[in-house]
Enzyme design. Structure first.
Site, short mmCIF file in Angstrom:
data_model
loop_
_atom_site.label_atom_id
_atom_site.label_comp_id
_atom_site.label_asym_id
_atom_site.label_seq_id
_atom_site.Cartn_x
_atom_site.Cartn_y
_atom_site.Cartn_z
N ILE A 517 2.46 5.98 3.91
CA ILE A 517 2.05 5.90 2.47
C ILE A 517 2.15 4.60 2.02
CG2 ILE A 517 2.79 8.13 1.86
CD1 ILE A 517 5.26 6.87 0.71
N GLY A 518 2.13 3.56 2.71
CA GLY A 518 2.19 2.02 2.24
C GLY A 518 2.82 1.04 3.19
N GLY A 521 5.49 -6.73 3.08
CA GLY A 521 5.70 -8.01 3.96
C GLY A 521 6.84 -7.46 4.71
N ASP A 634 8.06 -11.45 -5.46
CA ASP A 634 6.60 -10.90 -5.00
C ASP A 634 6.21 -10.02 -6.08
OD1 ASP A 634 5.41 -9.60 -2.17
OD2 ASP A 634 4.37 -10.71 -3.58
#
Length: 870
Positions: A517-518, A521, A634
């Site tokens: 699903i994703g 880094g 981030d």
């Protein structure tokens, strides 16, 4: 009948000449002139105990300029003036009406007035603290002089964030001068012509607590304070000797002075800056400020090759009559309007510094002197440069030229050059003759630069080899048979650890990591279902060095103990063998980037506001609400996840602590994502919570526009379309990348905020609503971290509890440089015909003389790689 008229005229004239001052109140239909109240020196209103008075007064000995003033009676000191930039004569008139205060000259021409009021005025009062207040019929305040400070504040007056003090031109001329004291969310700063030359936080007498946002500055009987959190927290304080009455004033020479009055004398309690040579224009244009042996007072001279101006102006001009100082063009960094005359440079001696260099960043790093001069020669706004040989740093003096200062601390560091226009005998054009007017770029640098580059390449190659080796050794195809027993965590106990899962449990929950699903880094994310039917997101960490279990679990315990409605909850973890996995709550609407940039239903404006506010609240908690401050490193739409009703939650916070020291040092510029990296990443400067503020500002611009900040025109809706055939924004090129932050800055300068809104909203948003978010975003992306608000202040501005900040143009000019770089990158991409490739500045971590350097070399990096370890 004639005698009666004569008698009435005499009585009326006597009344006009000898008006009686009032105590505390006056009422509508009241008028005052200096001539009418001449017996009381123009005073027409006193505070209850007579500490302050209001008067039509002429400061000093001059008899031409009169102002409506508030005056401290005992010291005869003006603390506020109304019409400072529109003086009147002694016959000019102040009128109080039901609409407010109006000031006109003797001919009835308008000079000054209070702004429109919400209701009619019933009275004007002067309080015992020196505050002039307009009251309504319920004695409520309609307008207060305290809210419109000039150059002075008194005890009980607040100078709030976003407001400032402005100096007068002189003690006799109250017109607005060129110096200002501005209150930001983190500091009080002095500026000349928009250039900073002093900060309160830098003073050795100031005690700071940077965990809170500044809301206002105040003075009282015991000190000077910057205060936050509704007055409950002191952010910066300067302790002073007790005094019943004191003022804080920005004087006409540019010093901020706090003074106390006792008996008949003033005592100077505090002054900043102490060194008058630090003041921006203390000796006029290019005047050299220094101190003679045994003297505490500065003296003004001229640098070599300059002499005092022959006109009646302060400062210096070139001694050679064929050289003249240029006048800057109106638009900053405008290359098309460069001066047509040949350009030369007059060199300043070593040990001469410029006041603004300590508060600005170089426009270029890693270049030689010739390139630095060429940058200035082709830019009509550039009036001079300072160059640092060791790092190749190029500082540009733009738009205005102030004073030069003698400084022993800058020996052998910075060398200055003042730009001149050459008349009949041009020499040294382009800086070719370095012996007479400039200096050569050192030969040793030509040898060392390639050698340094070789060492960096070797270090990078070693790192990549070691990383691949560790990756091969650490591969585990499954948790069974290769991992030690789960009991290997029982050897130590760490308070606060979330639920520990076995690798086999998570393998089963994710159906052998079937549903991806994703990714990010730190590794890939999979959808999972626990035995109790709870949906979870399992992050399989692959891109960090394998840490010892105790170190890993210590960091996970910190993350697991953080609970906030706008932070994704960590439900558990796995540390088995070399496997490292994190189990998060499942967010059913996915990440913000998919919703914001995808082809699904458009996010309505109020939904965008809620997402921005939720993200800001989450970051504010990480920065100031946790036991340990956490810097995300981030912040981007991919790390902002959405739940039902578009509730925003931040993910991946705290994971940057999982990087090994080796990764942290070698991937300094890669922690974070292209388009969201703050400038300090690229200059090896200190990383702080203000780094997250910058990234949030960039995300906020994307929330406004519904598009990536840097993208090809074909990837999203176009920007700056002009069907009427108008000009193009400098933020984009017709062929390549569009740099939206620069476009946002340009539209802010022009007040065209609706140009920035997502066109898919179809007019369902107003310009005022867009302006609010754009101004907050631009304040967040100021180049200097100290000028950015903290996230607590950002939340306050979004909620409307704190006044909106004013973006500072001098702190946003770097966006123009970034915009040009993105445009160049897109052109090179077009020429190379490469798919999904960008140009990206590489950081050089070398330090020279305490300064970091960023060589503006560029290399190709795939856009998937740029995210890197986070």
């Amino acid at each position: 009948m004639g005698s009666l008229l004569f008698f009435l005229s005499v009585v009326l004239s006597c009344y006009l000449v000898s008006g009686q001052p009032s105590s505390e109140f006056v009422y509508p239909n009241f008028t005052a002139t200096n001539f009418r109240f001449i017996d009381s020196a123009g005073s027409f209103l006193f505070s209850r105990n007579g500490s302050f008075k209001a008067a039509i007064s002429n400061p000093g000995a001059q008899q031409t300029n009169f102002y409506l003033c508030i005056i401290h009676v005992a010291s005869n000191t003006i603390t506020w003036s109304a019409n400072r930039d529109a003086p009147i004569s002694n016959s000019g008139k102040m009128s109080l009406t039901s609409s407010g205060i109006n000031i006109t000259d003797q001919d009835g021409n308008f000079k000054w007035s209070t702004p429109p009021l919400r209701s009619s005025v019933s009275a004007l009062i002067l309080t015992e603290t020196g505050n002039l207040v307009l009251l309504d019929q319920s004695n409520g305040s309609l307008w207060e002089s305290f809210h419109y400070p000039t150059d002075t504040i008194v005890i009980s007056q607040h100078l709030v964030v976003g407001t400032s003090l402005s100096s007068a031109l002189s003690n006799d001329d109250l017109s607005t001068g060129n110096y200002s004291l501005a209150i930001t969310a983190s500091d009080a700063i002095l500026q000349w012509q928009g250039l900073t030359y002093w900060k309160l936080s830098m003073d050795t007498k100031a005690y700071s607590n940077s965990n809170y946002a500044v809301e206002y500055m105040a003075i009282n009987q015991t000190g000077l304070y910057l205060v936050g959190r509704d007055g409950s927290v002191v952010v910066i304080q300067v302790n002073l000797s007790p005094s019943d009455f004191r003022i804080a004033k920005l004087d006409h020479i540019g010093q901020f002075v706090v003074s106390s009055f006792s008996g008949s004398d003033w005592t100077q309690d505090y002054v900043g800056p102490v060194d008058e040579c630090q003041i921006g224009n203390i000796c006029g244009k290019v005047g050299l400020c220094g101190y003679s042996a045994g003297s505490d007072d500065p003296s003004c001279t001229c640098p070599p090759e300059f002499s005092a101006n022959s006109q009646n102006t302060s400062g210096c001009s070139p001694s050679e009559v064929s050289y003249t100082l240029p006048v800057a063009c109106n638009s900053s960094r405008n290359n098309s309007d460069s001066n047509s005359s040949p350009v030369s440079y007059l060199k300043l001696d070593y040990g001469m510094a410029y006041f603004a260099n300590d508060f600005t960043s170089p426009v270029k790093y890693g270049i030689n002197l010739s390139v630095c001069q060429e940058l200035c020669s082709g830019d009509c706004s550039c009036l001079g440069i300072f160059f640092e040989n060791s790092s190749g740093s190029c500082y540009v003096l733009e738009n205005v030229l102030g004073s030069i200062k003698s400084s022993s601390t800058t020996d052998s560091v910075l060398l200055g050059f003042i730009k001149t226009l050459v008349g009949s005998s041009p020499t040294n054009i382009g800086g070719s003759d370095f012996n007479s007017k400039t200096v050569e770029f050192p030969t040793i640098a030509l040898v060392l630069l390639p050698f340094t580059g070789f060492i960096l390449l070797v270090a990078l190659g070693f790192f990549l080899w070691r990383k691949s080796r560790v990756s091969r050794v650490g591969e585990v195809k499954s948790g069974r048979g290769t991992s030690p027993s789960s009991g290997d965590l029982d050897a130590f106990s760490i308070p606060g650890l979330p639920i520990r899962f076995d690798y086999e449990e998570l393998e089963t929950a994710t159906d052998n990591f079937k549903t991806h699903i994703g990714s990010g880094g730190f590794g890939a994310v999979y959808k999972g279902i626990l035995p109790d039917k709870t949906l979870v997101a399992v992050k399989k960490i692959t891109n960090v060095g394998v840490q010892g279990k105790k170190d890993f679990c210590t960091e996970i315990a910190v993350i697991g103990n953080i609970h906030h409605v706008n932070l994704v909850k960590l439900r558990g973890f796995c540390a088995q063998g070399r496997q490292r996995l994190l189990v998060y709550e499942y967010m059913n609407r996915g990440s913000l980037d998919r919703t914001l940039f995808g082809s699904g239903p458009v996010l309505e404006w109020q939904e965008r506001i809620e997402i921005a506010l939720g993200t800001a609240r989450g970051l504010a908690y990480l920065h100031s609400g946790c036991d340990q401050k956490i810097i995300h490193c981030d912040v981007k739409p991919e790390n902002i996840l959405l739940q039902d009703h578009f509730q925003a939650k931040i993910s991946d916070f705290g994971l940057s602590k999982l990087l090994t020291p080796e990764q942290s040092s070698l991937f300094t510029t890669m922690r974070g994502t292209r388009g969201y990296l703050a400038p300090e990443w690229l200059t090896s400067s200190a990383i702080s919570e203000k780094t997250d503020v910058y990234s949030f500002g960039m995300v906020l611009l994307e929330i406004v526009s519904g598009r990536k900040n840097c993208s090809l025109p074909t990837q999203s809706h176009s920007i700056g379309d002009d069907s009427s055939g108008g000009g193009h924004s400098s933020a984009s090129s017709g062929l390549g990348l569009i740099y939206f932050p620069l476009f946002a800055l340009e539209m802010h300068e022009q007040g065209k905020y609706l140009e920035l809104a997502d066109p898919r909203l179809g007019g369902r948003v107003t310009g005022e609503e867009v302006e609010k978010l754009v101004r907050i975003a631009l304040c967040c992306v100021h180049e200097e971290p100290a000028m950015r608000p903290n996230m607590v202040t950002v939340v306050g501005m979004l909620e409307g509890e704190i006044p909106l900040g004013q973006p500072r143009m001098e702190a946003l000019n770097f966006l123009r440089f970034y915009g040009r770089r993105f445009t160049e990158a897109s052109m090179i991409e077009e020429n190379h015909g490469q798919d999904n490739v960008i140009l990206y500045p590489q950081a050089n971590a070398s330090l020279a003389n305490g300064r970091s350097s960023w060589h503006t070399s560029f290399s190709y990096i795939s856009s998937q790689e740029v995210s890197g370890p986070r």
